[in-house]
Design an enzyme around this catalytic site. Sequence first.
Site, PDB file in Angstrom:
ATOM      1  N   SER A 141       0.835  -1.210   0.000  1.00  0.00           N
ATOM      2  CA  SER A 141       0.000   0.000   0.000  1.00  0.00           C
ATOM      3  C   SER A 141       0.861   1.249   0.000  1.00  0.00           C
ATOM      4  CB  SER A 141      -0.892  -0.010   1.251  1.00  0.00           C
ATOM      5  OG  SER A 141      -1.513   1.235   1.452  1.00  0.00           O
ATOM      6  N   TYR A 166      -2.973  -0.360   9.966  1.00  0.00           N
ATOM      7  CA  TYR A 166      -3.109  -0.937   8.625  1.00  0.00           C
ATOM      8  C   TYR A 166      -1.805  -0.755   7.845  1.00  0.00           C
ATOM      9  CZ  TYR A 166      -4.275  -1.234   3.694  1.00  0.00           C
ATOM     10  OH  TYR A 166      -4.252  -1.538   2.350  1.00  0.00           O
TER      11      TYR A 166
END
Length: 335
Positions: A141, A166
């Site tokens: 990500s 995350y």
Amino acid sequence: MSKILVTGSAGFIGMHTAIRLAADGHQITGLDNLNTYYSVELKMARLKQQGIDTSQVMYNKEMTGTKGISFIQLDLTDSEHIEALFEKHQFDYVIHLAAQAGVRYSIENPHAYIDSNVKGFLNILEASQRNKVKHLVYASSSSVYGMNDKVPFEETDTTETQVSLYAATKKANEAIAHSYASVHGLPLTGLRFFTVYGPWGRPDMALFKFTKNILAGKPIDVYNEGNLSRDFTYVDDIVEGIVQLVPKKPVATLPYAIYNIGNGNPVKLMDFIACLEKELGKKAILNMMPMQLGDVEKTWASTCALQDLTGYKPEITLDEGMKNFVAWYNQYNNR
């Protein structure tokens, strides 16, 4: 024809990837746990797009669809059944897109992120190396860049300032993958995705929430007073990049690589909202908010490395992508 496992196949990017690869003639097995983080109905609708009879879905039952895609409901933490699936199919390639997503939710439910994104990833790595997978491509990500203020973001930049759990789990994935490439010689490539949008997108993402509220005449929350920018990337461009990359396993002494995959053209949040207003034919009611906990001000991908390797070049403009999303949204919601 290759045998390819796509994890997260009931998810946004996973659905599009599975359909594209099946259309190219590959034998696709999709895997998803169908959790309730967001609408299971939407996930089931994505499976129907892949030719899966969703009325027959049950845990650990593999189903053959009508479009060259089979599906099995499994949780990434179920190491026994994950291993059995790999042994049965002897996949050539694995595209690992399944993960617990969302920045805010990682604050509310941190254990879900460790279970899915760390333990689950480890199970996929173990099964892949034991069964001699040729190349494992996994989703990282842009959030790993954290508070990086140098733009555009490059793969060689330091990534030590994640601001959400995350993001930290995605950074952990990269480190764990590096160790598996080193110890086991498993070819691994991580893709740092930059704000993917388009038809069949997740309801927790800004475009979906903005569209829903604008059409309902409700305010939309605009964080950091609108002073944000994102490298919005249309899902078809993302899928094209994945498809091009899969057969190109790292060939260095250490078979490990990381690439940004984005549009390379950041858009200011207020311009993004204006583009959506134009497509909807309706003005948004703006609820200006302070910076959201765990968020960053800007993202911007340098995609030179991926372009040099595969020729990757995004083609869908924001106007075109927004038009496609709104058309899908209206059709899906019978508007």
